[in-house]
Design an enzyme around this catalytic site. Structure first.
Site, PDB file in Angstrom:
ATOM      1  N   GLU A   1      39.792  50.487  43.527  1.00  0.00           N
ATOM      2  CA  GLU A   1      38.515  49.780  43.566  1.00  0.00           C
ATOM      3  C   GLU A   1      37.815  49.999  44.902  1.00  0.00           C
ATOM      4  O   GLU A   1      37.361  49.056  45.554  1.00  0.00           O
ATOM      5  CB  GLU A   1      38.731  48.300  43.270  1.00  0.00           C
ATOM      6  CG  GLU A   1      39.314  48.058  41.882  1.00  0.00           C
ATOM      7  CD  GLU A   1      39.577  46.593  41.574  1.00  0.00           C
ATOM      8  OE1 GLU A   1      39.558  45.776  42.512  1.00  0.00           O
ATOM      9  OE2 GLU A   1      39.809  46.268  40.411  1.00  0.00           O
TER      10      GLU A   1
ATOM     11  N   GLU B   1      42.587  48.485  33.945  1.00  0.00           N
ATOM     12  CA  GLU B   1      42.879  47.054  34.061  1.00  0.00           C
ATOM     13  C   GLU B   1      42.090  46.260  33.028  1.00  0.00           C
ATOM     14  O   GLU B   1      40.938  45.883  33.270  1.00  0.00           O
ATOM     15  CB  GLU B   1      42.580  46.537  35.478  1.00  0.00           C
ATOM     16  CG  GLU B   1      43.487  47.122  36.540  1.00  0.00           C
ATOM     17  CD  GLU B   1      43.317  46.461  37.904  1.00  0.00           C
ATOM     18  OE1 GLU B   1      42.681  45.378  37.961  1.00  0.00           O
ATOM     19  OE2 GLU B   1      43.819  47.016  38.893  1.00  0.00           O
TER      20      GLU B   1
END
Length: 960
Positions: A204, A307
């Site tokens: 991320e 995710e």
């Protein structure tokens, strides 16, 4: 030829004709039979050994699951229908004190045994699971400091260090760590026959990260994989790599992506990412030395969802008032989001988490509970989270059946068919507390009437938490913003009544974002001729036709907050709000609405399960309670047997104690002011001001007596280096003697997010930043006195003492009891204490229990019931259980955020066992108990109630 990272073996349409689905398009590691194989990709899917495969994956963190439960957890995953496990590597678990690199200024050693990754991956391989190895080194994960070691905060050793950017020291340290992980696991990589088929660098990474760093990360990872494989091949006399790729695909998720990496999405929903990937990431692929072009997901790269987030829990939070991000998700919500992903062409989906486990020891991120991800497929104690576990297992089976057709056709994103439908409200016709299930009947007037008749004439009003469900699905909060400007509909309410049609503007906006919608004219014509008056972007179908026969697979979605009856290929399907059904059909057998189609899976049709997890009091409990109250005063013995330093002002906590304890004492002294008022003297009231850190608790003592405790439970603070101000009433303090002030700082976890490029490690410190004592009447700050001691420098007013005294004495260790008997006065004497007694200050407790008397059956999980304690740290037979805290939820003042704590059975010994508590929060009625969680038969009513609790916008986590 082998496919290299950054290149795509695809055609103009994104599909490589050399990739086949002949082996079923759902491969397991067993299918590789230990031979080397290539891992390649195109715009449709990954391929292993030239065979396309759907990857259904789940996250399991070896550091959060006891090693004795690795095999059962991974076997459970495989039997539940997954074929890949996703693994984070936590740098600070393997190198907690210093770098293991040869160039380190303070060389340490890498402890590969503390979390035996080789053993874990070997077990995964034996269970037929591929592995996605996410090395980071920054991993977030709600883990302490995002997996980074705390010694990076040593400003003396690393004065110029900046995190996650093109700073030389950072790149040197992290590049070396990444290589050492791959070299340790080189013989497990796919090109030499191992299960590691994917790896990930960074995590991320911010969209505005320096381009030089983004490129470096991808190239560093690529080179590390190649070098590790070369070593593995050189060290083996039997490996034949003919036909194998020299590398494996490298992923970068939810943020900046290197030119040679595969982009991936994170979030509770990622269907929108497939429609417009540029709304999620700043992604580019290198074309030549002078040009770049946007990466094309589903053309050049497969749809990867790393995710599918199931939520986590924070101290003092709750499902409906989560202080950060979200708490958990309903079974139907997870299934609906997953189905929407595969309907549009996704080929890889990973549950984050599949089995959350626990934050044992000092491993949790800021304000994270000890139990991690209590609402995912598997509970933190290893028991299935029913009925979600079975519901998603049914989805896995349906997707496996559909995989050859799905991967044999082009992705259907942008090709949705708007279905004719009627909007209706279907009530609870049999009064079982549930929506009626999806059904398929011939498209006749009677069928339409039946759909309306299910409503009846009675007004329907059932709590659905629909607004919350829409919020989760629509906003699906990213850590740094929303999905490409898509917003939730403001008109959605939590309750619907007869005749009330709620606006579905959000769903329409999402589905109408598709660049291309086929068959709209035909759909409108069918609607008109069949009596279905509505055609909108809310009710759609994505159809995949088989390339080998007349078979087809279709996803029929209702992306609205109302029940509809939809027409699809001559069949009427009743769809509950926010739902999707997977239909398997045969186009040659569609002569009637009854033939040729069947529902393989319905996201809203959560099954009744024969057993449910229950927690009950154990057959035996604690006995022989003993206590020892730790002194707060700085007497000579305490100073002699603990480490401490002095300074003119409070020093940062982690810079002093590192990763050895979550406690640091701050000691200072002052003189109370003269009495105020000449004729009528008044004792002044004093206030203590503490400027502290986020996710930190401070227990205040005056002259050794507890005064009060203040805390902040912020997770993911809005700003780095955030300071929190607290005020403590010290009371009326007369000037009779020098007053001793003591503040016990307790870290509630080091922040795992946000750690943005260019941040300084010290931005995530803990402890006291500043403190002062003020008079209430004059607002005057009192002077602190100089500290005492032979080595104290003039002007040093604060003494920082490392950890609890009991930690220095080893009271938490299993062997303490024997040492006490042997050495007499060298260790403090424990005194008997009766359950129900009051504990004040820092009180060490010790109790015994008999494991044989518990009569635990196979599959039972042992839990500590901490309801009779306050706040502190617990150890079982010397094993660090972690933090316990009876802080109330913010929506239920009498319910603890976490009451039960997993005690791994592998920590137990036969006969007498010992549990030690460092009780620092104070307990008005001291005590604790043992409990057992097990799967027990469920009645019809209990099974139905369990379904109701996890559908329609509701969420119920495992009981902890």
């Amino acid at each position: 030829a082998a496919t290299l990272l950054g290149s795509v073996a695809g055609t103009a349409s994104g599909a490589n004709p050399a990739f086949s689905t002949s082996e079923g398009a759902f491969l397991t590691f067993d299918d590789m039979k230990g031979a080397p194989y290539a891992v390649e990709y195109d715009g449709r899917s990954f391929a292993v050994g030239g065979q396309r495969t759907l990857w259904l994956s789940g996250s399991v963190h070896p550091a959060r699951v006891p090693p004795g439960e690795w095999a059962s957890t991974l076997r459970q995953m495989r039997r539940n229908g997954l074929n890949m496990v996703q693994v984070y590597v936590f740098w600070n678990a393997h190198e907690p004190s210093s770098s293991g690199a040869a160039f380190s200024d303070a060389p340490g050693s890498t402890d590969w045994d503390v979390v035996d990754l080789r053993r874990f991956i070997s077990i995964a391989a034996s269970e037929g699971l591929f592995v996605n190895l996410r090395i980071g080194p920054y991993v977030c994960a709600e883990w302490k400091f995002g997996g980074l070691p705390l010694w990076l905060m040593n400003a003396t050793a690393y004065p110029d260090l900046l995190l996650r950017t093109n700073e030389p020291t950072w790149m040197r340290l992290t590049g070396d760590w990444f290589r050492r992980v791959l070299f340790e696991l080189a013989d497990f990589l796919a090109p030499v026959g191992g299960p590691i088929a994917l790896t990930q660098v960074e995590n991320e990474l911010a969209y505005d990260a320096p381009e030089e760093y983004v490129r470096w990360a991808g190239e560093m990872a690529r080179d590390a994989v190649r070098d590790a494989l070369e070593m593995a091949i050189d060290n083996s006399e039997t490996i034949d790599t003919a036909g194998a790729a020299p590398i494996i695909p490298i992923l970068m998720c939810e943020g900046s992506v290197a030119p040679n990496a595969v982009p991936a999405c994170n979030g509770p929903t990622c269907a929108e990412y497939l429609s417009d990937p540029s709304s999620r990431s700043d992604m580019y692929v290198e074309v030549d030395d002078n040009a770049v072009e946007p990466k094309r997901v589903l053309v050049d790269y497969p749809g990867v969802w790393t995710e599918n987030e199931g939520g986590y829990q924070t101290w003092g939070g709750s499902p409906y008032k989560p202080p950060a991000y979200f708490w958990g998700r309903g079974a139907d919500d997870v299934a609906w989001a997953s189905m929407r992903w595969f309907a549009r062409g996704g080929a890889h989906m990973n549950y984050y988490m599949y089995a959350g486990g626990n934050n044992f020891g000092r491993t949790g991120g800021d304000a994270m509970t000890t139990a991690y991800a209590t609402d995912v497929n598997v509970c933190p104690d290893g028991l299935p989270n029913e009925p979600k576990f079975s519901h998603l297992g049914n989805m896995h089976a349906a997707l496996r059946e559909a995989a050859p057709t799905l991967l044999g056709a082009d992705p259907q994103v942008g090709r949705a068919v708007f279905l004719p439908h009627h909007g209706v409200l279907v009530g609870d016709t049999d009064d079982d507390g549930l929506w009626e299930g999806t059904e398929r009947v011939p498209l006749t007037d009677e069928a339409v009437k039946a759909g309306h008749a299910a409503m009846g004439s009675t007004a329907f009003s059932k709590e659905r938490k629909g607004g919350e469900n829409v919020r989760r699905a629509a906003l699906a909060r990213r850590r740094d913003g929303g999905f490409g400007g898509v917003a939730a509909a403001g008109a959605v309410t939590d309750t619907q009544t007869s005749g009330e049609m709620v606006s579905d503007a959000f769903a329409q906006e999402v589905t109408e974002r598709f660049a291309e919608v086929t068959s709209r004219k035909r759909a409108v014509a069918r609607a008109s001729s069949s009596g279905f008056t509505e055609v909108s972007g809310n009710v759609v179908a994505f159809e995949y036709d088989s390339s080998t026969d007349d078979g087809f697979v279709a996803f029929v979605e209702n992306n609205s907050p109302r029940v509809v009856v939809a027409d699809f290929k001559g069949g009427a399907f009743t769809l509950t709000p926010w739902s999707s059904v997977l239909i398997v059909g045969d186009a040659s057998d569609l002569t009637t609405g009854l033939g040729g189609m069947r529902v393989a899976f319905n996201s809203s049709d959560v099954p009744k399960t024969p057993s449910l997890r229950r927690v009950s009091r154990a057959k035996a409990g604690f006995f022989d309670w003993r206590a020892w109250r730790e002194p707060v005063a700085l007497d000579p013995r305490v100073l002699r047997e603990t480490r401490s330093v002095t300074a003119p002002s409070p020093l940062p906590q982690i810079a002093l104690v590192g990763d050895t304890t979550e406690f640091l004492w701050y000691h200072a002294s002052f003189e109370a002011p003269e009495l105020a008022g000449e004729d009528d003297p008044v004792v002044p009231r004093l206030w203590l001001k503490i400027v502290g850190r986020a996710a930190n608790r401070y227990s205040v003592y005056l002259d050794g007596a507890p005064v009060a405790a203040v805390s902040d439970e912020t997770h993911s603070p809005s700003a780095q280096n955030q300071e929190i101000e607290h005020w403590v009433d010290l009371g009326l303090v007369a000037r009779t003697h020098v007053r001793a002030l003591s503040i016990l700082s307790e870290s509630l976890g080091v922040s795992n997010y946000p750690i943005f490029p260019g941040a300084k490690p010290g931005d995530f410190e803990k402890g006291v930043v500043y403190a002062e004592v003020r008079r209430e009447d004059t607002d005057e700050a009192l002077e602190f006195l100089d500290a005492h001691g032979a080595t104290v420098k003039p002007g040093d007013k604060w003494r920082m003492r490392f950890g609890l005294y009991g930690e220095a004495l080893g009271l938490h260790l299993r062997e303490t009891k024997t040492k006490e008997q042997d050495v007499g006065e060298a260790y403090p004497k424990w005194t008997p204490v009766a359950p129900g007694a009051e504990a004040q200050g820092v009180t060490w407790l010790r109790a015994a229990f008999d494991s044989d008397a518990l009569e635990l059956a196979p599959g039972d999980a042992l839990l500590l019931d901490a309801q009779g304690l306050g706040r502190g740290h617990a150890w079982v037979n010397g094993h660090d259980l972690g933090l316990y805290w009876n802080i109330a939820r913010n929506d239920a003042p009498y319910d603890e955020t976490q009451r039960y704590y997993v005690v791994p059975r592998e920590w137990l010994v036969r006969g007498e066992n010992e549990c030690v508590f460092a009780e620092v929060g104070g307990a008005p009625e001291l005590g604790a108990a043992l409990a057992v969680a097990r799967m027990e038969p469920a009645s019809e009513d209990e099974a139905l109630e369990a379904i109701w609790a996890v559908t329609g916008g509701r969420q119920r986590a495992c009981e902890f």
